[in-house]
Motif scaffolding. Sequence first.
Motif, mmCIF file in Angstrom:
data_model
loop_
_atom_site.group_PDB
_atom_site.id
_atom_site.type_symbol
_atom_site.label_atom_id
_atom_site.label_comp_id
_atom_site.label_asym_id
_atom_site.label_seq_id
_atom_site.Cartn_x
_atom_site.Cartn_y
_atom_site.Cartn_z
ATOM 1 N N THR A 298 -0.685 -10.778 3.098
ATOM 2 C CA THR A 298 0.026 -10.962 4.362
ATOM 3 C C THR A 298 -0.160 -12.406 4.794
ATOM 4 N N LEU A 299 0.932 -13.048 5.196
ATOM 5 C CA LEU A 299 0.887 -14.411 5.708
ATOM 6 C C LEU A 299 1.145 -14.393 7.202
ATOM 7 N N GLU A 300 0.266 -15.042 7.960
ATOM 8 C CA GLU A 300 0.472 -15.259 9.382
ATOM 9 C C GLU A 300 0.894 -16.708 9.573
ATOM 10 N N MET A 301 1.961 -16.925 10.326
ATOM 11 C CA MET A 301 2.519 -18.263 10.501
ATOM 12 C C MET A 301 2.710 -18.585 11.976
ATOM 13 N N ARG A 302 2.505 -19.869 12.310
ATOM 14 C CA ARG A 302 2.756 -20.340 13.667
ATOM 15 C C ARG A 302 3.907 -21.341 13.617
ATOM 16 N N PRO A 303 5.083 -20.992 14.142
ATOM 17 C CA PRO A 303 6.223 -21.915 14.123
ATOM 18 C C PRO A 303 6.004 -23.069 15.108
ATOM 19 N N GLU A 304 6.602 -24.215 14.800
ATOM 20 C CA GLU A 304 6.516 -25.354 15.706
ATOM 21 C C GLU A 304 7.386 -25.141 16.946
ATOM 22 N N GLN A 305 8.374 -24.254 16.857
ATOM 23 C CA GLN A 305 9.195 -23.885 18.001
ATOM 24 C C GLN A 305 9.131 -22.370 18.160
ATOM 25 N N ARG A 306 9.544 -21.897 19.321
ATOM 26 C CA ARG A 306 9.525 -20.451 19.556
ATOM 27 C C ARG A 306 10.427 -19.744 18.552
ATOM 28 N N VAL A 307 9.983 -18.574 18.120
ATOM 29 C CA VAL A 307 10.772 -17.769 17.189
ATOM 30 C C VAL A 307 12.079 -17.369 17.871
ATOM 31 N N PRO A 308 13.223 -17.570 17.223
ATOM 32 C CA PRO A 308 14.483 -17.115 17.822
ATOM 33 C C PRO A 308 14.502 -15.599 17.943
ATOM 34 N N LYS A 309 15.276 -15.110 18.876
ATOM 35 C CA LYS A 309 15.384 -13.666 19.038
ATOM 36 C C LYS A 309 15.912 -13.044 17.753
ATOM 37 N N PHE A 310 15.331 -11.918 17.376
ATOM 38 C CA PHE A 310 15.797 -11.192 16.198
ATOM 39 C C PHE A 310 15.662 -9.708 16.458
ATOM 40 N N ARG A 311 16.351 -8.927 15.633
ATOM 41 C CA ARG A 311 16.300 -7.480 15.761
ATOM 42 C C ARG A 311 15.376 -6.912 14.691
ATOM 43 N N PRO A 312 14.586 -5.897 15.040
ATOM 44 C CA PRO A 312 13.727 -5.283 14.029
ATOM 45 C C PRO A 312 14.537 -4.861 12.807
ATOM 46 N N GLY A 313 14.028 -5.207 11.636
ATOM 47 C CA GLY A 313 14.721 -4.909 10.391
ATOM 48 C C GLY A 313 15.366 -6.130 9.774
ATOM 49 N N GLN A 314 15.464 -7.226 10.538
ATOM 50 C CA GLN A 314 16.048 -8.441 9.972
ATOM 51 C C GLN A 314 15.016 -9.173 9.118
ATOM 52 N N PHE A 315 15.482 -10.188 8.379
ATOM 53 C CA PHE A 315 14.601 -10.877 7.439
ATOM 54 C C PHE A 315 14.730 -12.387 7.587
ATOM 55 N N LEU A 316 13.823 -13.092 6.906
ATOM 56 C CA LEU A 316 13.827 -14.550 6.890
ATOM 57 C C LEU A 316 13.815 -15.056 5.453
ATOM 58 N N HIS A 317 14.196 -16.323 5.293
ATOM 59 C CA HIS A 317 14.048 -17.041 4.028
ATOM 60 C C HIS A 317 12.809 -17.923 4.143
ATOM 61 N N LEU A 318 11.921 -17.858 3.160
ATOM 62 C CA LEU A 318 10.722 -18.688 3.140
ATOM 63 C C LEU A 318 10.833 -19.709 2.015
ATOM 64 N N ALA A 319 10.599 -20.989 2.344
ATOM 65 C CA ALA A 319 10.588 -22.065 1.349
ATOM 66 C C ALA A 319 9.211 -22.713 1.344
ATOM 67 N N ILE A 320 8.664 -22.925 0.154
ATOM 68 C CA ILE A 320 7.352 -23.553 0.025
ATOM 69 C C ILE A 320 7.481 -25.074 -0.047
ATOM 70 N N ASP A 321 8.498 -25.553 -0.746
ATOM 71 C CA ASP A 321 8.664 -26.988 -0.968
ATOM 72 C C ASP A 321 9.082 -27.696 0.316
ATOM 73 N N PRO A 322 8.793 -29.003 0.423
ATOM 74 C CA PRO A 322 9.165 -29.755 1.627
ATOM 75 C C PRO A 322 10.672 -29.726 1.848
ATOM 76 N N TYR A 323 11.051 -29.770 3.121
ATOM 77 C CA TYR A 323 12.463 -29.783 3.494
ATOM 78 C C TYR A 323 12.685 -30.821 4.575
ATOM 79 N N GLU A 324 13.741 -31.594 4.422
ATOM 80 C CA GLU A 324 14.157 -32.552 5.439
ATOM 81 C C GLU A 324 15.498 -32.095 5.994
ATOM 82 N N PRO A 325 15.592 -31.936 7.316
ATOM 83 C CA PRO A 325 16.872 -31.514 7.901
ATOM 84 C C PRO A 325 18.024 -32.380 7.402
#
Length: 207
Positions: A23-50
């Motif tokens: 299990t991974l616990e994460m602290r986002p730099e911004q507040r988590v956007p609203k989501f509905r239970p059952g939704q999912f996220l994409h996780l990237a390990i490598d660095p990303y530049e907007p």
Amino acid sequence: MVTPRKLRCEITQIIDHGHGVYTLEMRPEQRVPKFRPGQFLHLAIDPYEPGDFWPESRVFSIASSPAERERLSISYSVVGHFTGRMEREIYAGQLVWVKMPYGDFVIQDQRDIALIAGGTGITAFTAYLLSLDPQQRHPVHLFYGARDEELLIYRQAIDNVAASTHQIHVQYYADALTSASQSNSTDVTAGRPSAKSVLAGLAIPES
């Protein structure tokens, strides 16, 4: 519908459940956007530049409650290349990227509900279960199994919810039981959920 956002997150805790399950616990730099239970996220390990291309990623159910806007939680089992990288490369304090929310696998709770989950597949339901109102009107039946009793990793959290939400009815299953369970001191059933056991748990007669 909420537009998916990209968030940089710090890994605050890695829980090793054994048998290649984490299990991974994460602290986002911004507040988590609203989501509905059952939704999912994409996780990237490598660095990303907007503005750049999104790096290699995988999808994971959001296991934390939508009410918790300052943290994110996912659980995974090491089963392939990307989760193998996660096991080898992710460490506490590391920065990773997620984009979320996605998906429409959400529960309509206007009627009685039956949920069947195995292993880390329980994370498709944990956000829903953790956000249940103690005054939940409709019964929720959960049939939750794992290879090993120790891998019922959300059992304590579910038991805590069930203690205050009387409409939750839970049956646990495990292929491998501890000696305490084998002596019937706990409520874990040997084996896996079956159509017969689910129908019995729902008090529905077999045809």
